[in-house]
Design an enzyme around this catalytic site. Structure first.
Site, PDB file in Angstrom:
ATOM      1  N   HIS A 144       0.823  -1.207   0.000  1.00  0.00           N
ATOM      2  CA  HIS A 144       0.000   0.000   0.000  1.00  0.00           C
ATOM      3  C   HIS A 144       0.859   1.261   0.000  1.00  0.00           C
ATOM      4  CE1 HIS A 144      -3.883  -2.147   1.496  1.00  0.00           C
ATOM      5  NE2 HIS A 144      -3.434  -2.608   0.351  1.00  0.00           N
TER       6      HIS A 144
ATOM      7  N   ASP B 148       5.067 -19.546   0.783  1.00  0.00           N
ATOM      8  CA  ASP B 148       5.499 -20.555  -0.189  1.00  0.00           C
ATOM      9  C   ASP B 148       4.796 -20.280  -1.520  1.00  0.00           C
ATOM     10  OD1 ASP B 148       2.864 -21.318   0.212  1.00  0.00           O
ATOM     11  OD2 ASP B 148       3.367 -23.015   1.495  1.00  0.00           O
TER      12      ASP B 148
END
Ligand code: HEM
Ligand SMILES: *[C@@H]1O[C@H](CO)[C@@H](O)[C@H](O)[C@H]1NC(C)=O
Ligand SMILES: *[C@@H]1O[C@H](CO)[C@@H](O)[C@H](O)[C@H]1NC(C)=O
Length: 250
Positions: free
Chosen positions: A55, A178
């Site tokens: 952001h 992952d």
């Protein structure tokens, strides 16, 4: 740890790896050990930090300066409207997402790679429940969402008005950074409409398929994070150093 090292690189060192070498030689170690200390007390923190970094990078900062590659400084403008107009919506289609990233100089590849951040963290029901209950305004379900997964999500988000319940973004593996986001996505189990949108175009879908391989994902994620971390960055005498992180100096 992998994630932490990105955060440290992006906040402290991507502009000049030795920026604090003289002014504060222990800076990197302090940041690293403080971050670790907080993360071990709250395992949800990496997701929050990563989202915050995204952001920060997408929201306009005042007068960007590129020619003095020293340290990253704070913006002198902080408006909530900027966040609303710069940050992509989870309801964006592929074209809108692509445009939103392109405006920041990021490619479709960066977009697919960075969306892999949704391998960790949570989302509120109202970020996706239209897909469960009213996709086209006819009380219908998004056909691009796996029906078993949709049924599960309905047990969590019981109506369109639920704005408080949260669910894991990458079920089964949401605590791990992952590449699980990608096989999940290919099984139509991407949680957000903006995740599912990445499969719409062949080029983008091809990238999703390549990123199933975790080595590819880690390598590409680090590169795209560096590019994202360099968006409209303030250096030299541009901007300021905030006394209090969350507010512009008075
Ligand atoms: C492709 C455009 C993207 C869209 C539309 C999008 C949208 C969202 C939405 C709606 C949520 C859930 C918020 C909630 O309901 O509480 C979320 C969560 C999250 N996003 Fe994204 N996102 C995008 C890309 C990214 C990128 C590039 C990153 C970082 C590299 C990122 C990192 C995260 C993380 C870590 C969370 C979980 C936060 C938590 O657990 O509190 N997202 N995103
Ligand atoms: C994407 O959304 C925009 C804005 O709602 C719309 O104009 C456009 O036609 C949509 N594109 C596709 C391919 O659906
Ligand atoms: C579904 O969407 C339609 C069209 O936007 C709206 O009229 C209707 O009230 C919505 N249904 C619910 C349950 O919110």
């Amino acid at each position: 740890m992998l994630l932490l090292s990105f955060l440290v690189v992006c906040h402290g060192g991507s502009l000049s790896k030795s920026f604090y070498q003289h002014s504060c030689p222990q800076a990197d170690d302090i940041i690293k050990s403080k971050t670790l200390q907080h993360v071990s007390a709250d395992p949800n923190l990496p997701a929050k930090l990563l989202l915050m970094h995204f952001h920060d990078c997408f929201v306009r900062f005042n007068k960007p300066l590129w020619e003095v590659p020293t340290g990253r400084r704070d913006g002198t403008v902080s408006k909530s409207i900027d966040a609303l107009t710069n940050i992509p919506s989870p309801f964006f289609n592929f074209t809108q997402l692509k445009q939103n990233f392109a405006r920041k100089g990021l490619t479709v590849s960066d977009m697919v790679v960075l969306s892999g951040a949704h391998t960790i963290g949570i989302a509120h029901c109202n970020s996706f429940s239209n897909r469960l209950y009213n996709f086209t305004g006819k009380g219908d379900q998004d056909p691009s969402l796996d029906s078993t997964y949709a049924a599960f999500l309905k047990t969590k988000c019981k109506s369109l008005s639920d704005t408080t319940t949260t669910v894991a973004m990458d079920p089964g593996s949401s605590g791990n950074f992952d590449s699980h986001y990608y096989p999940n996505l290919l099984q139509k189990k991407g949680l957000l409409q903006s995740d599912a949108a990445l499969l719409i175009e062949d080029q983008s879908k091809g990238i999703v398929q390549e990123l199933v391989n975790q080595n590819n994902f880690f390598t590409e994620f680090a590169k795209s994070m560096e590019r994202m971390g360099a968006i409209e960055v303030l250096t030299g005498s541009a901007g300021e150093i905030r006394i209090k992180c969350s507010v512009v100096n008075s």
